[in-house]
Write an enzyme that holds these catalytic residues in place. Structure first.
Site, PDB file in Angstrom:
ATOM      1  N   GLY A   5      10.915   5.271  -5.227  1.00  6.16           N
ATOM      2  CA  GLY A   5      11.174   5.683  -3.862  1.00  6.16           C
ATOM      3  C   GLY A   5       9.943   6.159  -3.110  1.00  6.16           C
ATOM      4  O   GLY A   5       8.815   5.735  -3.371  1.00  6.16           O
ATOM      5  N   HIS A   6      10.172   7.078  -2.174  1.00  8.73           N
ATOM      6  CA  HIS A   6       9.136   7.574  -1.259  1.00  8.73           C
ATOM      7  C   HIS A   6       8.006   8.256  -2.021  1.00  8.73           C
ATOM      8  O   HIS A   6       6.832   7.972  -1.802  1.00  8.73           O
ATOM      9  CB  HIS A   6       9.805   8.546  -0.281  1.00  8.73           C
ATOM     10  CG  HIS A   6       8.938   9.024   0.833  1.00  8.73           C
ATOM     11  ND1 HIS A   6       8.325   8.175   1.727  1.00  8.73           N
ATOM     12  CD2 HIS A   6       8.587  10.287   1.209  1.00  8.73           C
ATOM     13  CE1 HIS A   6       7.640   8.887   2.614  1.00  8.73           C
ATOM     14  NE2 HIS A   6       7.773  10.171   2.311  1.00  8.73           N
ATOM     15  N   PHE A   7       8.355   9.152  -2.934  1.00  9.77           N
ATOM     16  CA  PHE A   7       7.364   9.890  -3.713  1.00  9.77           C
ATOM     17  C   PHE A   7       7.058   9.130  -5.002  1.00  9.77           C
ATOM     18  O   PHE A   7       7.424   9.541  -6.101  1.00  9.77           O
ATOM     19  CB  PHE A   7       7.860  11.311  -3.997  1.00  9.77           C
ATOM     20  CG  PHE A   7       7.787  12.225  -2.806  1.00  9.77           C
ATOM     21  CD1 PHE A   7       6.624  12.932  -2.529  1.00  9.77           C
ATOM     22  CD2 PHE A   7       8.868  12.382  -1.953  1.00  9.77           C
ATOM     23  CE1 PHE A   7       6.539  13.769  -1.433  1.00  9.77           C
ATOM     24  CE2 PHE A   7       8.799  13.217  -0.849  1.00  9.77           C
ATOM     25  CZ  PHE A   7       7.623  13.917  -0.585  1.00  9.77           C
TER      26      PHE A   7
ATOM     27  N   ASP B  41      11.614   3.083  -0.712  1.00 12.01           N
ATOM     28  CA  ASP B  41      11.404   4.162   0.252  1.00 12.01           C
ATOM     29  C   ASP B  41      12.404   4.027   1.396  1.00 12.01           C
ATOM     30  O   ASP B  41      12.470   2.975   2.041  1.00 12.01           O
ATOM     31  CB  ASP B  41       9.972   4.067   0.790  1.00 12.01           C
ATOM     32  CG  ASP B  41       9.561   5.254   1.643  1.00 12.01           C
ATOM     33  OD1 ASP B  41      10.431   5.917   2.222  1.00 12.01           O
ATOM     34  OD2 ASP B  41       8.350   5.507   1.716  1.00 12.01           O
TER      35      ASP B  41
END
Length: 283
Positions: A259-261, A233
């Site tokens: 990552g973030h999602f 992230d």
């Protein structure tokens, strides 16, 4: 089967997704920026046989409609979601918080700690340890909220930036469905939404100021907590996940190579962790 519903809350029409048997333990899913309950489209079918799932779109996001004159702050988002839980009859629930959903959910937990059975944090930060250097331009705006510094943040709402948020840190970006970031970007372009989002970005400073209060809630009430975090992230670092253990020694921290999602690539793995965690901690 997922049902698509709306609930009236103080002039808002809150759009939400609901699935599962309402007599089973409830899981309240709170999304983040710049997404909506659409981000849970893969997770819900993996959990609905075991849990009652409710996933609202926050004011300013997704398909929720809010009245003119509503002031967009995280305090106000939390008040609306608190009213939403009353409107749909949620009296006990585990919280799943992601990104903006974390400061909303943690406010909700502080206000009504007796209702929260457990917390799942998926890149939902509550510690300064988790803030990366990519927050620099935002922190500049917090310190000096000039029109120039505000305008410098408008790029955060473009399709290109939204796609980057979804694909950064993902080993194989072809795993990320294009409708995810495309839908988010399209809804961000609704008239007036750009200013709403800039107001919330500015107000995020008040979330950081509340971190000690969130820590006090964790320390006093010791809610069971599971962190399921995308380790790559760019905004919320793994240190933010690991920091929960300072106030919650029994917190369970899991880092995934994404990552973030994280749900875009690891929904099945995260669902398995949630099922095991809630089966052990929520009666």
């Amino acid at each position: 089967m997922v049902q698509f519903r709306t609930a009236a809350v103080d002039g808002h029409e809150i759009f939400y997704r609901e699935a599962g048997d309402a007599t089973r333990p409830t899981l309240l899913l709170l999304h983040g920026f710049p997404s909506s309950s659409h981000m849970f489209r893969d997770l819900i079918p993996l959990l609905e046989d075991r849990f009652h799932i409710v996933a609202p779109d926050l004011p300013g996001f997704g398909f929720t409609q809010s009245p003119a004159g509503f002031v967009y702050s995280f305090d106000n988002l939390a008040r609306v979601i608190e009213g939403f839980t009353d409107a749909v009859g949620l009296t006990r629930y585990a919280l799943y918080v992601f990104d903006y959903g974390a400061p909303v959910g943690f406010r909700l937990a502080r206000a009504r700690p007796e209702r929260v059975t457990a917390i799942i944090s998926q890149n939902g930060n509550a510690y300064e340890d988790g803030l990366s250097a990519d927050w620099g331009p935002v922190q500049t705006y917090w310190r000096d909220p000039t029109p120039a510094n505000r305008n410098a943040l408008r790029a955060m709402q473009t399709l290109e930036t939204t796609k980057w948020q979804y694909t950064h840190g993902v080993a194989d970006p072809t795993q990320v469905a294009p409708e995810s970031y495309t839908l988010d970007a399209a809804l961000m372009t609704r008239p007036g939404n750009d200013e709403i989002q800039l107001d919330l970005i500015g107000d995020y400073a008040n979330n950081v100021a509340l971190y000690p209060a969130f820590h006090a809630y964790f320390a006093e009430h010791q809610p069971p907590l599971l962190a399921v975090w995308g380790r790559n992230d760019p905004f919320f670092l793994p240190a933010g996940a690991e920091a929960f253990c300072r106030d919650l020694p029994k917190a369970e921290v899991n880092l995934f190579d994404t990552g973030h999602f994280a749900l875009e690539t690891h929904a099945a793995e995260i669902a398995a962790k949630i099922r095991d965690f809630l089966d052990r901690t929520v009666v």
